[in-house]
Scaffold this active site. Structure first.
Site, PDB file in Angstrom:
ATOM      1  N   CYS A 179      27.562   5.078 -15.164  1.00 21.46           N
ATOM      2  CA  CYS A 179      28.146   5.394 -13.858  1.00 21.46           C
ATOM      3  C   CYS A 179      27.792   4.271 -12.878  1.00 21.46           C
ATOM      4  O   CYS A 179      28.595   3.870 -12.043  1.00 21.46           O
ATOM      5  CB  CYS A 179      27.600   6.707 -13.307  1.00 21.46           C
ATOM      6  SG  CYS A 179      27.724   8.109 -14.416  1.00 21.46           S
ATOM      7  N   HIS A 183      29.352   2.251  -9.684  1.00 26.17           N
ATOM      8  CA  HIS A 183      28.965   2.989  -8.477  1.00 26.17           C
ATOM      9  C   HIS A 183      27.502   2.799  -8.086  1.00 26.17           C
ATOM     10  O   HIS A 183      26.909   3.687  -7.491  1.00 26.17           O
ATOM     11  CB  HIS A 183      29.266   4.478  -8.661  1.00 26.17           C
ATOM     12  CG  HIS A 183      30.730   4.785  -8.791  1.00 26.17           C
ATOM     13  ND1 HIS A 183      31.611   4.674  -7.747  1.00 26.17           N
ATOM     14  CD2 HIS A 183      31.463   5.180  -9.859  1.00 26.17           C
ATOM     15  CE1 HIS A 183      32.829   5.003  -8.170  1.00 26.17           C
ATOM     16  NE2 HIS A 183      32.769   5.305  -9.438  1.00 26.17           N
ATOM     17  N   ARG A 227      37.368  15.145 -12.042  1.00 27.20           N
ATOM     18  CA  ARG A 227      37.048  13.790 -11.595  1.00 27.20           C
ATOM     19  C   ARG A 227      35.973  13.171 -12.515  1.00 27.20           C
ATOM     20  O   ARG A 227      36.101  12.045 -12.975  1.00 27.20           O
ATOM     21  CB  ARG A 227      36.592  13.825 -10.135  1.00 27.20           C
ATOM     22  CG  ARG A 227      36.071  12.536  -9.544  1.00 27.20           C
ATOM     23  CD  ARG A 227      37.107  11.439  -9.483  1.00 27.20           C
ATOM     24  NE  ARG A 227      37.128  10.654 -10.708  1.00 27.20           N
ATOM     25  CZ  ARG A 227      37.875   9.589 -10.911  1.00 27.20           C
ATOM     26  NH1 ARG A 227      38.720   9.185  -9.986  1.00 27.20           N
ATOM     27  NH2 ARG A 227      37.828   8.930 -12.044  1.00 27.20           N
ATOM     28  N   CYS A 231      36.138  10.012 -15.183  1.00 23.30           N
ATOM     29  CA  CYS A 231      35.165   8.909 -15.124  1.00 23.30           C
ATOM     30  C   CYS A 231      34.615   8.641 -16.516  1.00 23.30           C
ATOM     31  O   CYS A 231      34.547   7.494 -16.953  1.00 23.30           O
ATOM     32  CB  CYS A 231      34.005   9.256 -14.194  1.00 23.30           C
ATOM     33  SG  CYS A 231      34.324   8.879 -12.461  1.00 23.30           S
TER      34      CYS A 231
END
Lengths: 270, 217
Positions: A179, A183, A227, A231
């Site tokens: 992730c 991010h 969502r 991802c």
């Protein structure tokens, strides 16, 4: 239907406007994107889902023909306002940390008599999943503009934060992505899409705090679970199960990071 | 009544103390819990099998370093880099550059290896997701450095010349396995993990290094 068509037109106009700006007006691409986003804010179809969600909350449904009005989302039976900015949290009755969607499944089972397993296995965009998303959209909208305050008082909540943090930074899969690859830094983008830094309050509130959101590009309302699911798809990981502990741990990690940041869901996305 | 209140106060206080006094499990126990949760939270779908959750030694070390903010020590970094450099396969026929036009298509293509992609398709390079490359493409990401003028800035006028050999070989190695030079590079290991074929890497090489490529105009 006309709403969708007008949105498509809006999308087309925005793309044309973007093109014109880039070529003729020497405006930067990000200026034009920002303008496009501002135009989108004009009419957010998520309002339709909010209205549907509120109806579903009050409607007598399921094998027990009951409403969800006695559902405890963490702030007491039937309290909806402010519930979402304090989720995920630990629930004594299930002895689990739950996010909004998994908590709704619990309430749909206990109050309305739906089978939780069946609900969890229903594909996104089908059957009762559509209703769960609508309910989540309405419930989230009731916390719009409120600051995130996801609790960490319980041991299980603190453990889930630590697990979520481990998952967030976990590099694996064919492309070695985590992730954090996308991010974990400020002011980065993938193609033209700005990437919120989910490790900090501002970015976490912007990112985590925007879903459920309406996606113009495919005309769908996307829940937080969906969502995260997408991802992980793009991260080249296997398929995360609906309301699985991994997705909830990530919710705790992002939600706690978002502390003090303001909720914007249901948002509208490209 | 008074006694009942006392009991209540005690219960609340004990509950409070119990939740506060219990220390968080050790880091190793939390690692273990994470593994248990991972195994229960995913299922294989399409070509994305559960084996994708397995971390190799590098990914394990790099994930932990980023999470804790404690960078790998120099010795570990050098070991990882040496190991990865050694594992790079050089092109079988000694030919490093292909066709930049095909390279551009590969750089644009973001498909491949997700559970919704057919396993049989050739994978894209995803290059524009993170890098500026040619000047014509405005939709580029900023996670990686700009590669515009990559060859030109490095003085490559003839990629086949002996003078160009070091930068040509470095670029090949970097695309094949970026960990050959930077232990915890964010970039996928395109050759090492069989994302791109040698043929595809040659085309991307040409996009970056061919003086005729739009990248070097």
């Amino acid at each position: 239907m006309s709403q969708t068509t007008s949105l498509r037109n809006l999308f087309f106009c925005a793309v044309m406007a973007l093109f014109t700006h880039v070529v003729y007006a020497q405006k930067t691409a990000s200026d034009s994107i920002a303008e496009y986003r501002a135009m989108l804010q004009d009419g957010n179809p998520s309002e339709l889902f909010e209205a549907k969600g509120e109806d579903l909350w009050k409607q007598k449904r399921g094998p027990k023909n009951a409403s969800l009005e006695q559902c405890d989302l963490g702030k007491g039976q039937g309290v909806v306002k402010g519930a979402w900015v304090e989720l995920p949290r630990f629930f004594a009755d299930t002895a689990k940390v739950q996010d909004l969607e998994s908590r709704l499944v619990t309430c749909m089972q206990t109050l309305q008599g739906f089978d939780a397993q069946t609900l969890a296995k229903t594909p996104y965009g089908k059957g009762e999943q559509v209703n769960i998303t609508a309910l989540a959209t309405w419930i989230a909208s009731e916390s719009k503009g409120m600051p995130f305050n996801v609790p960490q008082a319980q041991m299980e909540e603190r453990k889930m934060y630590e697990v979520g943090k481990r998952l967030f930074f976990m590099r694996a899969g064919s492309h070695d992505f985590s992730c954090a690859t996308c991010h974990g830094q400020d002011d980065k983008r993938i193609r033209l899409q700005d990437l919120p830094n989910l490790t900090k309050a501002t970015g976490a509130a912007q990112g985590f705090g925007a879903w459920p959101a309406y996606r113009v590009s495919n005309g769908q309302m996307w829940s937080e679970q969906l969502r995260l699911n997408d991802c992980y798809r793009q991260q080249r990981f296997p398929y995360p199960l609906f309301a699985s502990d991994a997705t909830i741990a990530l919710g705790v990690y992002m939600g706690v990071n978002a502390k003090g940041g303001l909720a914007t869901a249901p948002a509208i996305k490209r | 009544m008074k006694r009942q209140n006392m009991v209540l106060v005690c219960l609340v206080a004990c509950g409070f103390l119990a939740s506060c006094a219990t220390p968080l499990p050790s880091s190793a126990e939390l690692d273990q819990l994470t593994q248990t949760i991972l195994a229960q939270s995913f299922r294989s779908e399409g070509q994305a099998g559960m084996d994708r959750l397995n971390q190799d030694e590098e990914n394990l070390a790099c994930s932990q370093a980023q999470r804790t903010g404690v960078e790998l020590d120099e010795k570990t970094s050098e070991e990882i880099q040496a190991r990865n450099l050694k594992a790079v396969q050089q092109p079988a026929d000694g030919k490093y550059l292909g066709d930049w036009k095909q390279g551009e298509l590969i750089a644009q293509d973001g498909r491949g290896k997700t559970w919704s992609d057919q396993a049989a398709i050739s994978n894209g390079g995803n290059c524009y997701n993170c890098h500026q490359i040619s000047k014509e493409e405005l939709s580029y990401g900023t996670l990686g450095p700009s590669l515009y003028n990559y060859g030109k800035l490095r003085g490559v006028t003839n990629p086949n010349s002996p003078e160009s050999k070091p930068i040509v070989q470095y670029t090949w190695n970097k695309i094949f396995n970026p960990r050959a030079y930077y232990a915890c590079s964010n970039m996928p290991r395109f050759g090492h993990k069989n994302i791109l074929t040698q043929e595809q890497i040659r085309h991307v090489m040409a996009l970056l290094l061919d003086p005729a490529s739009p990248v070097n105009q």
